[in-house]
Scaffold this motif. Structure first.
Motif, PDB file in Angstrom:
ATOM      1  N   GLU A 119       0.812  -1.217   0.000  1.00 51.85           N
ATOM      2  CA  GLU A 119       0.000   0.000   0.000  1.00 51.85           C
ATOM      3  C   GLU A 119       0.851   1.275   0.000  1.00 51.85           C
ATOM      4  O   GLU A 119       0.475   2.275  -0.635  1.00 51.85           O
ATOM      5  N   LYS A 120       1.996   1.242   0.661  1.00 48.49           N
ATOM      6  CA  LYS A 120       2.822   2.451   0.730  1.00 48.49           C
ATOM      7  C   LYS A 120       3.791   2.564  -0.441  1.00 48.49           C
ATOM      8  O   LYS A 120       3.976   3.648  -1.006  1.00 48.49           O
ATOM      9  N   LYS A 121       4.419   1.476  -0.807  1.00 49.05           N
ATOM     10  CA  LYS A 121       5.442   1.516  -1.856  1.00 49.05           C
ATOM     11  C   LYS A 121       4.869   1.362  -3.252  1.00 49.05           C
ATOM     12  O   LYS A 121       5.295   2.039  -4.191  1.00 49.05           O
ATOM     13  N   LEU A 122       3.916   0.452  -3.412  1.00 48.38           N
ATOM     14  CA  LEU A 122       3.364   0.192  -4.745  1.00 48.38           C
ATOM     15  C   LEU A 122       2.083   0.977  -5.012  1.00 48.38           C
ATOM     16  O   LEU A 122       1.565   0.948  -6.134  1.00 48.38           O
ATOM     17  N   LYS A 123       1.560   1.654  -3.987  1.00 46.53           N
ATOM     18  CA  LYS A 123       0.348   2.463  -4.136  1.00 46.53           C
ATOM     19  C   LYS A 123      -0.857   1.624  -4.566  1.00 46.53           C
ATOM     20  O   LYS A 123      -1.729   2.081  -5.301  1.00 46.53           O
ATOM     21  N   LEU A 124      -0.907   0.374  -4.114  1.00 47.53           N
ATOM     22  CA  LEU A 124      -2.023  -0.520  -4.410  1.00 47.53           C
ATOM     23  C   LEU A 124      -2.815  -0.765  -3.134  1.00 47.53           C
ATOM     24  O   LEU A 124      -2.339  -0.482  -2.030  1.00 47.53           O
ATOM     25  N   LYS A 125      -4.009  -1.314  -3.278  1.00 54.29           N
ATOM     26  CA  LYS A 125      -4.881  -1.535  -2.124  1.00 54.29           C
ATOM     27  C   LYS A 125      -5.053  -3.021  -1.875  1.00 54.29           C
ATOM     28  O   LYS A 125      -5.425  -3.783  -2.777  1.00 54.29           O
ATOM     29  N   VAL A 126      -4.778  -3.459  -0.660  1.00 58.87           N
ATOM     30  CA  VAL A 126      -4.996  -4.842  -0.255  1.00 58.87           C
ATOM     31  C   VAL A 126      -6.412  -4.983   0.281  1.00 58.87           C
ATOM     32  O   VAL A 126      -6.848  -4.188   1.117  1.00 58.87           O
ATOM     33  N   ASN A 127      -7.130  -5.966  -0.206  1.00 65.77           N
ATOM     34  CA  ASN A 127      -8.495  -6.216   0.247  1.00 65.77           C
ATOM     35  C   ASN A 127      -8.443  -6.927   1.596  1.00 65.77           C
ATOM     36  O   ASN A 127      -8.169  -8.127   1.677  1.00 65.77           O
ATOM     37  N   SER A 128      -8.699  -6.178   2.652  1.00 66.15           N
ATOM     38  CA  SER A 128      -8.573  -6.728   4.014  1.00 66.15           C
ATOM     39  C   SER A 128      -9.612  -7.807   4.306  1.00 66.15           C
ATOM     40  O   SER A 128      -9.403  -8.673   5.153  1.00 66.15           O
ATOM     41  N   LYS A 129     -10.757  -7.763   3.592  1.00 65.26           N
ATOM     42  CA  LYS A 129     -11.801  -8.750   3.834  1.00 65.26           C
ATOM     43  C   LYS A 129     -11.461 -10.105   3.214  1.00 65.26           C
ATOM     44  O   LYS A 129     -11.803 -11.156   3.759  1.00 65.26           O
ATOM     45  N   LYS A 130     -10.798 -10.083   2.078  1.00 69.43           N
ATOM     46  CA  LYS A 130     -10.494 -11.331   1.376  1.00 69.43           C
ATOM     47  C   LYS A 130      -9.087 -11.850   1.660  1.00 69.43           C
ATOM     48  O   LYS A 130      -8.817 -13.041   1.499  1.00 69.43           O
ATOM     49  N   SER A 131      -8.171 -10.965   2.052  1.00 66.41           N
ATOM     50  CA  SER A 131      -6.818 -11.403   2.400  1.00 66.41           C
ATOM     51  C   SER A 131      -6.863 -12.083   3.761  1.00 66.41           C
ATOM     52  O   SER A 131      -7.484 -11.567   4.692  1.00 66.41           O
ATOM     53  N   LYS A 132      -6.203 -13.226   3.880  1.00 66.80           N
ATOM     54  CA  LYS A 132      -6.317 -13.983   5.127  1.00 66.80           C
ATOM     55  C   LYS A 132      -5.146 -14.942   5.304  1.00 66.80           C
ATOM     56  O   LYS A 132      -4.423 -15.244   4.356  1.00 66.80           O
ATOM     57  N   VAL A 133      -5.017 -15.407   6.525  1.00 68.05           N
ATOM     58  CA  VAL A 133      -4.065 -16.477   6.856  1.00 68.05           C
ATOM     59  C   VAL A 133      -4.869 -17.764   6.948  1.00 68.05           C
ATOM     60  O   VAL A 133      -5.852 -17.834   7.692  1.00 68.05           O
ATOM     61  N   VAL A 134      -4.483 -18.776   6.170  1.00 70.03           N
ATOM     62  CA  VAL A 134      -5.257 -20.018   6.123  1.00 70.03           C
ATOM     63  C   VAL A 134      -4.343 -21.233   6.168  1.00 70.03           C
ATOM     64  O   VAL A 134      -3.143 -21.143   5.912  1.00 70.03           O
ATOM     65  N   ARG A 135      -4.945 -22.368   6.474  1.00 64.03           N
ATOM     66  CA  ARG A 135      -4.271 -23.641   6.345  1.00 64.03           C
ATOM     67  C   ARG A 135      -4.509 -24.168   4.929  1.00 64.03           C
ATOM     68  O   ARG A 135      -5.488 -23.770   4.257  1.00 64.03           O
ATOM     69  N   PRO A 136      -3.680 -25.074   4.452  1.00 67.97           N
ATOM     70  CA  PRO A 136      -3.762 -25.530   3.051  1.00 67.97           C
ATOM     71  C   PRO A 136      -5.119 -26.078   2.645  1.00 67.97           C
ATOM     72  O   PRO A 136      -5.558 -25.877   1.507  1.00 67.97           O
ATOM     73  N   TRP A 137      -5.802 -26.780   3.530  1.00 63.68           N
ATOM     74  CA  TRP A 137      -7.089 -27.401   3.177  1.00 63.68           C
ATOM     75  C   TRP A 137      -8.220 -26.370   3.075  1.00 63.68           C
ATOM     76  O   TRP A 137      -9.269 -26.664   2.527  1.00 63.68           O
ATOM     77  N   ASP A 138      -7.977 -25.161   3.597  1.00 69.99           N
ATOM     78  CA  ASP A 138      -8.974 -24.089   3.480  1.00 69.99           C
ATOM     79  C   ASP A 138      -8.639 -23.116   2.343  1.00 69.99           C
ATOM     80  O   ASP A 138      -9.411 -22.192   2.075  1.00 69.99           O
ATOM     81  N   LEU A 139      -7.513 -23.325   1.723  1.00 69.50           N
ATOM     82  CA  LEU A 139      -7.044 -22.408   0.680  1.00 69.50           C
ATOM     83  C   LEU A 139      -7.753 -22.665  -0.650  1.00 69.50           C
ATOM     84  O   LEU A 139      -7.961 -23.807  -1.042  1.00 69.50           O
ATOM     85  N   LYS A 140      -8.110 -21.594  -1.332  1.00 69.25           N
ATOM     86  CA  LYS A 140      -8.580 -21.674  -2.715  1.00 69.25           C
ATOM     87  C   LYS A 140      -7.614 -20.858  -3.560  1.00 69.25           C
ATOM     88  O   LYS A 140      -7.605 -19.624  -3.491  1.00 69.25           O
ATOM     89  N   TYR A 141      -6.795 -21.529  -4.334  1.00 69.00           N
ATOM     90  CA  TYR A 141      -5.773 -20.853  -5.140  1.00 69.00           C
ATOM     91  C   TYR A 141      -5.873 -21.334  -6.581  1.00 69.00           C
ATOM     92  O   TYR A 141      -5.655 -22.515  -6.867  1.00 69.00           O
ATOM     93  N   LEU A 142      -6.255 -20.422  -7.468  1.00 75.51           N
ATOM     94  CA  LEU A 142      -6.367 -20.725  -8.896  1.00 75.51           C
ATOM     95  C   LEU A 142      -7.326 -21.883  -9.160  1.00 75.51           C
ATOM     96  O   LEU A 142      -7.146 -22.652 -10.111  1.00 75.51           O
ATOM     97  N   GLY A 143      -8.325 -22.034  -8.284  1.00 79.25           N
ATOM     98  CA  GLY A 143      -9.325 -23.084  -8.456  1.00 79.25           C
ATOM     99  C   GLY A 143      -8.980 -24.392  -7.758  1.00 79.25           C
ATOM    100  O   GLY A 143      -9.781 -25.329  -7.774  1.00 79.25           O
TER     101      GLY A 143
END
Length: 472
Positions: free
Chosen positions: A297-321
């Motif tokens: 957010e500070k260096k790249l001037k982009l916005k991180v979606n705080s609602k969708k960004s999360k810490v998860v375990r592998p079995w709860d992860l959805k990555y590229l389907g």
């Protein structure tokens, strides 16, 4: 505009210096014509122009390659309505004029046409469709810039790059998990393609691109605007998805994130704006989430979606389907439940009993969907899932066939032809049970057998998956 005849043959593309012959042209005829005088008339006479990158972009070989790529990709028209099939005729007539405008900095890209694509989660992905001419120019820029940046990009970046794909990212993720990095920081960038800071992006590009005219042209594309309901809206930020240049610009910007993550020694995989970081503890994961969010957010001037960004375990992860599961103390790849749901939704669309489509057409479309789905998800362990989906799909097809028979007499005659005795066939032909319920009956399973459905042309998901694995 009239399209040139013989467009699909071995093309003889001598389009007034803009494109050259597709095959068999003598080597001394493929060089771009001398444009020294034109360069000297350009708006920038600094050292950047002397680098000659724009001349390379507009060389006949490069533009011809770009034209063929755009033609092969087809795609919808932009705001000017010009179809890809009309490009040949247009470039034949106006190619040299267009080239001169580009060299002299007089060319102004047209606004992109807005198109909204529904997302599986209910949102909408905003696409910006450039005109066919702008697609050729963007493609020609991308072809020259890509080799330059490919030498810089890190191995952990997999999206929109030559010889790289989502499956490689998933396999790398699995490797990290099985090395003990079992906490995942799942970073979601909010409307990334619509929020890229133009000034920041251009500063990054100018480190490697020294031709000021190329910088100016790229900036023009970034600021070309979007047409929505006939009104052009200026774009002060973002790189609209839909053009050939957008994926490269996306990777150039996020390469800064890749470099930072590499410097910090993190294990990560990035596919376009989907980035996962793999760490060994929950505490580390939350610390990394906080620090990387600040950097983005500070260096790249982009916005991180705080609602969708999360810490998860592998079995709860959805990555590229995809997702992961544990088998015999090792992590394996599986298809995420939402991806299966979307797949079934597509198949349902082709097996609506009231659609009026012929069975041959349905089966042809189903084959296309299954082939595409297994080509992508085939790296996952899904034998049991594929078998279950096959049973569900066969039931859908039986329902459609039962609906097609319609009349009692037709149902009776067809059941008899399929080997059922007359009495039982008459009993079933007169049933008042609903189509979906009857599709699961023993009678239809005995008559419209799995073998018969296969002979009709129904593609098996499990067999397609198994066949793919034989050649993996």
């Amino acid at each position: 505009m009239k399209d040139a005849k013989g467009h699909g043959k071995s093309i003889q593309l001598r389009l007034e210096g803009f494109l050259h012959e597709d095959k068999g042209e003598p080597e001394n005829n493929v060089e771009a014509p001398s444009i020294t005088s034109t360069s000297e008339r350009g708006r920038n006479d600094d050292k950047g122009c002397s680098e000659g990158m724009l001349e390379k972009i507009l060389s006949k070989d490069n533009m011809n390659k770009a034209y063929k790529k755009v033609k092969a990709n087809k795609g919808a028209p932009g705001i000017d309505g010009m179809k890809v099939e009309e490009l040949f005729g247009y470039l034949r007539q106006h190619g040299e004029e267009l080239r001169q405008e580009l060299l002299e900095g007089r060319y102004t890209p047209k606004s992109v046409r807005r198109k909204e694509i529904p997302k599986p989660d209910g949102g909408k992905r905003l696409l910006g469709i450039p005109t066919s001419i702008d697609r050729v120019i963007q493609q020609s820029i991308a072809q020259v810039l890509t080799p330059i940046y490919e030498k810089k990009f890190v191995d952990n970046s997999y999206g929109f790059r030559p010889l790289r794909d989502a499956k490689q990212a998933i396999r790398k993720s699995k490797e990290y998990l099985n090395k003990g990095h079992t906490w995942v920081v799942d970073i979601d960038l909010e409307r990334y393609f619509d929020t890229v800071n133009h000034d920041k992006l251009m500063r990054i590009i100018s480190k490697d691109v020294k031709d000021g005219r190329v910088i100016s042209l790229i900036r023009k594309y970034l600021k070309s605007g979007v047409m929505v309901n006939g009104v052009v809206i200026e774009t002060e930020e973002g790189t609209p998805q839909g053009g050939p240049l957008s994926p490269l610009l996306s990777n150039i910007m996020l390469h800064e994130l890749d470099v930072e993550l590499t410097k910090r020694g993190h294990k990560f995989c990035r596919y376009a704006d989907d980035c996962n970081i793999y760490v060994k503890s929950e505490k580390s994961a939350y610390r990394v989430m906080e620090s990387i969010t600040k950097y983005i957010e500070k260096k790249l001037k982009l916005k991180v979606n705080s609602k969708k960004s999360k810490v998860v375990r592998p079995w709860d992860l959805k990555y590229l389907g995809f997702s992961f599961y544990v088998k015999e103390e090792k992590y394996e790849i599986r298809v995420h439940g939402k991806s299966i749901k979307e797949f079934k939704k597509k198949l349902k669309g082709e097996t609506k009993r009231s659609s009026g489509r012929s069975m041959a057409y349905r089966l042809s479309r189903i084959k296309q969907i299954i082939t595409g789905w297994t080509n992508y998800y085939g790296i996952a362990n899904m034998k049991s899932v594929a078998g279950s989906l096959d049973g569900w799909l066969r039931r859908r097809i039986r329902m459609c066939i039962w609906k097609e028979w319609k009349k009692i007499k037709t149902k009776h005659e067809n059941l008899v032809k399929l080997g059922l005795n007359t009495y039982k066939a008459w009993e079933y032909a007169n049933t008042r049970k609903g189509y979906w319920r009857i599709s699961n009956s023993p009678i239809l399973s005995m008559t419209l057998t799995n073998k018969r459905l296969k002979e009709m042309g129904l593609t098996s998901i499990l067999e397609t998956y198994n066949l793919k694995h034989q050649f993996c």
